[in-house]
Structures are given as C-alpha cells and as structure tokens.
Design an enzyme around this catalytic site. Structure first.
Site, mmCIF file in Angstrom:
data_model
loop_
_atom_site.group_PDB
_atom_site.id
_atom_site.type_symbol
_atom_site.label_atom_id
_atom_site.label_comp_id
_atom_site.label_asym_id
_atom_site.label_seq_id
_atom_site.Cartn_x
_atom_site.Cartn_y
_atom_site.Cartn_z
ATOM 1 N N CYS A 96 51.182 -4.648 -52.750
ATOM 2 C CA CYS A 96 50.905 -5.770 -51.987
ATOM 3 C C CYS A 96 49.275 -6.279 -52.423
ATOM 4 C CB CYS A 96 50.436 -5.316 -50.525
ATOM 5 S SG CYS A 96 50.588 -6.832 -49.477
ATOM 6 N N ARG A 131 52.338 -15.939 -42.507
ATOM 7 C CA ARG A 131 52.532 -14.707 -43.187
ATOM 8 C C ARG A 131 53.851 -14.382 -43.497
ATOM 9 N NH1 ARG A 131 47.756 -12.094 -44.015
ATOM 10 N NH2 ARG A 131 48.854 -10.038 -44.465
ATOM 11 N N HIS A 195 55.487 -2.058 -47.851
ATOM 12 C CA HIS A 195 54.351 -1.167 -47.008
ATOM 13 C C HIS A 195 55.626 -0.247 -46.358
ATOM 14 C CE1 HIS A 195 50.517 -2.547 -47.899
ATOM 15 N NE2 HIS A 195 50.895 -3.982 -47.837
HETATM 16 N N1 GLN Z 1 45.889 -9.701 -48.234
HETATM 17 C C1 GLN Z 1 46.612 -9.744 -48.995
HETATM 18 C C2 GLN Z 1 47.876 -10.911 -48.418
HETATM 19 O O1 GLN Z 1 47.591 -11.041 -47.267
HETATM 20 C C3 GLN Z 1 47.487 -8.572 -49.392
HETATM 21 C C4 GLN Z 1 48.167 -7.869 -47.837
HETATM 22 C C5 GLN Z 1 48.378 -6.435 -47.879
HETATM 23 O O2 GLN Z 1 47.959 -5.748 -48.799
HETATM 24 N N2 GLN Z 1 49.037 -6.089 -47.210
HETATM 25 O O3 GLN Z 1 48.440 -11.277 -48.932
#
Ligand code: GLN
Length: 235
Positions: A96, A131, A195
């Site tokens: 990520c 998101r 993740h």
């Molecule tokens: N901040 C980044 C995004 O929102 C990475 C998020 C993360 O590592 N989970 O894309």
C-alpha cells in the site's frame, strides 16, 4: 539453531505499519522456520542509513498520508541503497503506502503531491471522496495461484513499463478500479494493496520471497527440499 539466517530490513517500520503489516514478519518467520532459517529484523527509519549489503530481504509497509509525507522527506537519503538492493535481485515486499512510495509520486487525499523514490515506474493518483475498501481476490496469471486479501486505499495506481501486475482482479478494486490489475512485480519486488496481512493468507508469496533470499545469500546450497515445502495457512 537453524542452518540459515536472514536479515530483514523493515523500512520505516515505526511509521508505516497500518492494518497489522507486522503480521507479514510473523508469517515470514513461521515459514522460514520450516525452511530451517531464522530472521533477524531491524527497523530502518528516518535519519538511519540503509546499507543494502547488510540485508537479505526487506518490507516496506502501508500508512496514512501524513506518515507517507514524513517518510517522503527522508527517501532521497535512502534511494541509492534501496535501488541497489532491488537491482541486486533481493526480495522486497511493499504494501500500500510503501508500494506507492516506490513509484514516481503519490497524490494524497487532500491533493498534495508526495514524491516517491521513482525506482519503479508506477504513479498514484487520488480519487475524490472515495476509498477502495473490502475483500479482494486476484489471480497470478503466471503461476495460476489465487490470492485473497483486504484492501483499503484512496490511491489509484497505474503501472509503468517493466513492471507487471501481481495478479488480475477477480473481485474487488485492485490498483485503480479500472484496468483489473492488482499490485506489481518488478525484479524481486512484490507490491500489493493487500493488508490484513498478505502473507498469512497467501503463504505461496512468503515462500517465494524466502526462497529468493536464500538462493541469493547461499548460492551454492541446494534448496530443493525447501522448494517442495507444502504451504499451509498460518491460522
Ligand atoms: N494513504 C494511502 C492511501 O490511502 C495508503 C493507505 C494504506 O497504506 N493503507 O491510498
């Protein structure tokens, strides 16, 4: 006592470690033990030198935009070392935020452009008020393996020349919600938005990374027994 020993650099592990990224280290140790290897972990963070010769594998985890911004200020100091490590074909798992920072740049959710290491050619744009969150399944089109995970990111990543996706999206969003790609493979760098952490549910990736590290460190050893290791879930 194990026969083999690997040194792992956890890049910015005190800042980039969201959603149980550290579980990837636990999973690596779990599988390494079955390969007669143990792993020493060292966090290499802001202001600390990264000497690629001292490490056999590396982890670059995920984080919030703020931490990514803080880390981005320190990246120029580590760029030569990280590039050397990658060019030496040593395995690096980037999740990520770490994945985004290996590329050219990342546009944060507030529109700010965060420069990356620019070692891998991808770049990451932001999406408005959205998101990509949820379970995801992809298929590695080279090995046929299916990988399962959980994604949570604002960034939309687009791959560049010389990198191929980790897998094709079967369900979920992946790199950008548009082209059905997820993650990236470049040399022995494995990048993903998974993740959860990725290696507990997808031990084949852990096995691959460990074997790459062992072959690199012990070029004259026979690892055929380790290659036959049957991967079972860690839970
Ligand atoms: N901040 C980044 C995004 O929102 C990475 C998020 C993360 O590592 N989970 O894309």
């Amino acid at each position: 006592m194990t026969k083999y020993h690997l040194n792992l650099a956890h890049l910015y592990g005190n800042l980039l470690n969201t959603y149980s990224d550290v579980g990837n280290i636990i999973a690596l140790r779990y599988y390494a033990k079955q390969m007669d290897a143990d792993i020493t972990v060292q966090v290499i963070s802001i202001g600390q030198e990264f000497d690629p010769a001292k490490f056999d594998l590396a982890l670059f985890g995920g984080g919030q935009d703020y931490e990514q911004f803080v880390v981005s200020k320190d990246l120029p100091n580590k760029k030569a070392g990280i590039k050397q490590f990658i060019d030496d074909q040593k395995p690096l798992l980037a999740i990520c935020g770490g994945y985004q920072l290996l590329g050219q740049y990342y546009i944060g959710a507030n529109g700010e452009k965060i420069p990356g290491l620019n070692i891998l050619p991808h770049y990451t744009l932001s999406q408005d008020h959205n998101r990509f969150i949820g379970n995801i399944t992809i298929k590695n089109e080279q090995t046929g393996d299916e990988y399962h995970g959980f994604e949570n990111h604002n960034g939309m990543t687009f791959l560049g020349d010389g990198e191929r996706p980790l897998g094709k999206v079967i369900s979920g969003h992946g790199n950008n919600g548009q082209d059905k790609t997820e993650g990236a493979i470049y040399k022995e760098v494995y990048c993903s938005y998974f993740h959860g952490p990725i290696l507990t549910r997808n031990g084949e990736i852990a096995k691959h990374l460990l074997l790459a590290a062992l072959h690199k460190k012990y070029p004259n050893e026979d690892f055929s027994k380790q290659e036959q290791l049957v991967i079972k879930p860690t839970f």
